[in-house]
Structure formats: structure tokens, C-alpha cells
Design a protein around this motif. Structure first.
Motif, mmCIF file in Angstrom:
data_model
loop_
_atom_site.group_PDB
_atom_site.id
_atom_site.type_symbol
_atom_site.label_atom_id
_atom_site.label_comp_id
_atom_site.label_asym_id
_atom_site.label_seq_id
_atom_site.Cartn_x
_atom_site.Cartn_y
_atom_site.Cartn_z
ATOM 1 N N PRO A 182 -39.251 -10.601 46.998
ATOM 2 C CA PRO A 182 -38.536 -11.737 47.592
ATOM 3 C C PRO A 182 -37.596 -11.321 48.726
ATOM 4 N N THR A 183 -37.676 -12.030 49.841
ATOM 5 C CA THR A 183 -36.771 -11.811 50.974
ATOM 6 C C THR A 183 -35.418 -12.432 50.633
ATOM 7 N N GLY A 225 -32.570 -25.428 44.636
ATOM 8 C CA GLY A 225 -33.712 -25.702 43.774
ATOM 9 C C GLY A 225 -35.023 -25.295 44.432
ATOM 10 N N LEU A 226 -34.938 -24.803 45.676
ATOM 11 C CA LEU A 226 -36.146 -24.456 46.439
ATOM 12 C C LEU A 226 -36.144 -23.002 46.893
ATOM 13 N N VAL A 227 -34.971 -22.379 46.875
ATOM 14 C CA VAL A 227 -34.842 -20.968 47.241
ATOM 15 C C VAL A 227 -33.975 -20.285 46.182
ATOM 16 N N ASP A 259 -43.635 -15.136 50.709
ATOM 17 C CA ASP A 259 -43.432 -13.976 49.821
ATOM 18 C C ASP A 259 -44.358 -14.083 48.617
ATOM 19 N N ILE A 260 -44.437 -15.290 48.042
ATOM 20 C CA ILE A 260 -45.274 -15.495 46.843
ATOM 21 C C ILE A 260 -46.755 -15.342 47.205
ATOM 22 N N LEU A 261 -47.158 -16.021 48.272
ATOM 23 C CA LEU A 261 -48.592 -16.049 48.610
ATOM 24 C C LEU A 261 -49.095 -14.696 49.104
ATOM 25 N N ILE A 319 -32.937 -25.332 56.254
ATOM 26 C CA ILE A 319 -33.311 -24.694 54.984
ATOM 27 C C ILE A 319 -34.830 -24.497 54.886
ATOM 28 N N LYS A 320 -35.582 -25.276 55.681
ATOM 29 C CA LYS A 320 -37.056 -25.191 55.582
ATOM 30 C C LYS A 320 -37.569 -23.784 55.932
ATOM 31 N N ARG A 321 -36.839 -23.081 56.794
ATOM 32 C CA ARG A 321 -37.268 -21.717 57.158
ATOM 33 C C ARG A 321 -37.204 -20.805 55.930
ATOM 34 N N ALA A 322 -36.121 -20.941 55.159
ATOM 35 C CA ALA A 322 -35.968 -20.103 53.958
ATOM 36 C C ALA A 322 -37.025 -20.473 52.906
ATOM 37 N N ILE A 323 -37.341 -21.752 52.819
ATOM 38 C CA ILE A 323 -38.377 -22.188 51.849
ATOM 39 C C ILE A 323 -39.722 -21.595 52.252
ATOM 40 N N GLU A 324 -40.014 -21.633 53.538
ATOM 41 C CA GLU A 324 -41.287 -21.094 54.034
ATOM 42 C C GLU A 324 -41.384 -19.593 53.737
ATOM 43 N N THR A 325 -40.257 -18.882 53.974
ATOM 44 C CA THR A 325 -40.239 -17.439 53.700
ATOM 45 C C THR A 325 -40.529 -17.176 52.229
#
Ligand code: NAD
Length: 278
Positions: free
Chosen positions: A271-272, A146-148, A264-266, A254-260
């Protein structure tokens, strides 16, 4: 919500996995239980696994995709216990495969259970919780999905991204209403539960994604390799409720993937691909 003893916990998807472990932990915390699932045999096993035969428990057969089933669940909860304090909108299924081969039957099935099941739970329980007054808490089970946006899981991701944003909106709305109902959204990564076999519980006549078996095998491998157990996730969830945490992410990596994804958006990037390797 810090004090749980004597309060009423309602758990959907209580026949297996996280729901079953949450039931056991809530019983250990001296809560009264309302268990809901469409799998009656699995719910009976959950009841047998409770720490004491004297736990006050109501088990209700319920298909969360049906709004009338959630309405019935709420009515039976108030009839039996006169209140509900902790609602786990947890029932869910997983279907995997590319977006364009995922069948319309699968889109409808997954969204009806994973997203609309949570909507129905909120619509039947939150108004009654508001009327009852006092402290209460809603935990919606979303997912790291739900976050990536891992490839091969768009229908599942759409349903779980929906649950995350719905939970955020609900949180703001309840604050604006000055209510004392808390909200958390649970976002685990892969855990070895029944979820990798939910394909076997497809509604009869549902057309399956021709690639679903191949992808389901990847999901099975990934869940088998999961580092946390369902019991770990249930424990972390209840700790999160007691601490009033909104986002509950049992798997920190999983926080690393959320940050990526956020970067990507900002930063206007494409998308990576952060899909975990099975
Ligand atoms: N296991 C994982 O890797 C994982 C990761 C992230 C999120 N989740 C989510 O956690 C939740 C619980 O899943 P789990 O991993 O414990 O799987 P599970 O299959 O062990 O348990 C899910 C339960 O939901 C019930 N259910 C399915 N459809 C239903 C319906 N229409 N009405 C009522 N009950 C229904 C099933 O009978 C089952 O008892 C789900 O929302 C799932 O999407 C699981």
C-alpha cells in the motif's frame, strides 16, 4: 428523490456539524424534521437556527450505539409524522492513534457509534420505510477514511470502510427487493466541525490511547485547514440525494488517493502511503 417539500427527514448527529447544516437545508426545502442526538443542548441550538419557528420538528434524545434508542426514534417518528422519507445516519466520533495503542475501550466505542449506529438506524427504519411504500432515501455518513487507509486512524477507518461496504450491500439488496428506497454514502475529507473534539465526549472510564492527544492535535489542524465548510458538505449532500447519486465525495482531490489504493490492490503492490499532510 427529487421532491423534498412536505416529506420527513430524520437526522442523527443533528446537534452539530453536518447534521445541523442538513437540518437547516431540509427545513429550507420545506421538509418536516426529526432531529436525534445525545447532546440535547446542541439540538436545541439547531432548532433555534432553523429558518422559521414554524418548521414542524421533533427532537429526540438518542444514543445511536443503543439499538433501543433507534427503535424509540422510529416509533416516535411514525407517531408524530406517520412516515420517514429521508434518513441521515450521520452521528459519529473520531479517535486517532496507532492501531496497537488504540485501547479496546476505544475500538468498542468507535465501532458501536460509527458502524453499529448506522446498522441500528437501518434495522429500525428500513423495514418501516418498506412497509410504508413509495419513495425514500437513506444517506449513511462514512468518510474519505472509508475509501483509503491513512496511518494513525485505523479504528476510524475500520468503522468508515464498514459503512461504505454496508451501504453498497444495502443498495444491491434494495434493488433486488424492487423497492424505491435509494441509498447514498457520504465520504467527505477534513471539515472544521465538532468532530476533532469528540475525544471530550468519551464515555466515562474509557481508557484512552496514550498517543491520542498528539494525534487528535493533528486531526484538529487538518480539519481547521479543510477547504469546504459543513454547510458546503450539507448542500452537496442534498444535491446528491436529489440527483440519485450513490457515492457523494465533496472533496474531489481524494479521488487520486482512492485510485492509488485500487491500483496497489490490482497490481499486487504494497500500500502507498496517501496520508494527507497536516
Ligand atoms: N468533520 C470531518 O472532517 C468529517 C469527515 C468525514 C466524515 N465525517 C463524519 O461526519 C459525521 C458528522 O460529524 P461532524 O463532522 O458533523 O462532527 P460533529 O462532532 O460536529 O457532529 C457529530 C454529532 O454526532 C453526535 N454524536 C456523537 N456520538 C453520538 C451518539 N453515540 N449518539 C448520538 N449522537 C452522537 C454528536 O453529539 C454531534 O452532535 C460523522 O459520522 C463523522 O465521522 C466528518
Amino acid at each position: 428523490m427529487q421532491e423534498l417539500a412536505g416529506k420527513v427527514a430524520v437526522i442523527t448527529g443533528a446537534a452539530s456539524g453536518f447534521g445541523r447544516e442538513l437540518a437547516i437545508l431540509c427545513a429550507e426545502a420545506d421538509m418536516k424534521l426529526v432531529l436525534a442526538d445525545r447532546n440535547e443542548a446542541g439540538m436545541a441550538t439547531t432548532v433555534e437556527m432553523l429558518p422559521s419557528p414554524h418548521v414542524p420538528v421533533l427532537a429526540v434524545t438518542c444514543d445511536v450505539s443503543r439499538p433501543q434508542d433507534l427503535e424509540n426514534l422510529a416509533e416516535r417518528t411514525w407517531e408524530k409524522f406517520g412516515a420517514a422519507h429521508l434518513l441521515f445516519n450521520n452521528a459519529g466520533i473520531a479517535v486517532a492513534g496507532p492501531t496497537w495503542t488504540t485501547t479496546l475501550d476505544e475500538w468498542k466505542w468507535v465501532l458501536d457509534v460509527n458502524l453499529m449506529g448506522v446498522v441500528h438506524g437501518i434495522r429500525s427504519f428500513v423495514p418501516r420505510m418498506l412497509a410504508q411504500g413509495g419513495e425514500a432515501h437513506v444517506v449513511n455518513t462514512a468518510s474519505a477514511a472509508g475509501l483509503v487507509s491513512p496511518k494513525g486512524s485505523s479504528v476510524y477507518c475500520v468503522s468508515k470502510h464498514g459503512v461504505v461496504t454496508l451501504s453498497e450491500c444495502l443498495y444491491h439488496e434494495l434493488r433486488e427487493a424492487e423497492s424505491s428506497i435509494g441509498v447514498s454514502v457520504l465520504c467527505p475529507a477534513f471539515v472544521d466541525t465538532g468532530i476533532a473534539h469528540s475525544d471530550q465526549t468519551r464515555p466515562e472510564g474509557t481508557a484512552a490511547n496514550p498517543l491520542s492527544q498528539r494525534y487528535a492535535e493533528q486531526v484538529r489542524r487538518a480539519t481547521k485547514a479543510g477547504k469546504l465548510s459543513a454547510a458546503d458538505v450539507a448542500r452537496i449532500t442534498l444535491e446528491g440525494v436529489r440527483a440519485g447519486r450513490f457515492y457523494i465525495l465533496p472533496h474531489k482531490a481524494i479521488k487520486r488517493a482512492i485510485e492509488t489504493r485500487m491500483q496497489d490492490i490490482l497490481e499486487d503492490r504494497v500500500p502507498t502511503d496517501t496520508t494527507p499532510r497536516p
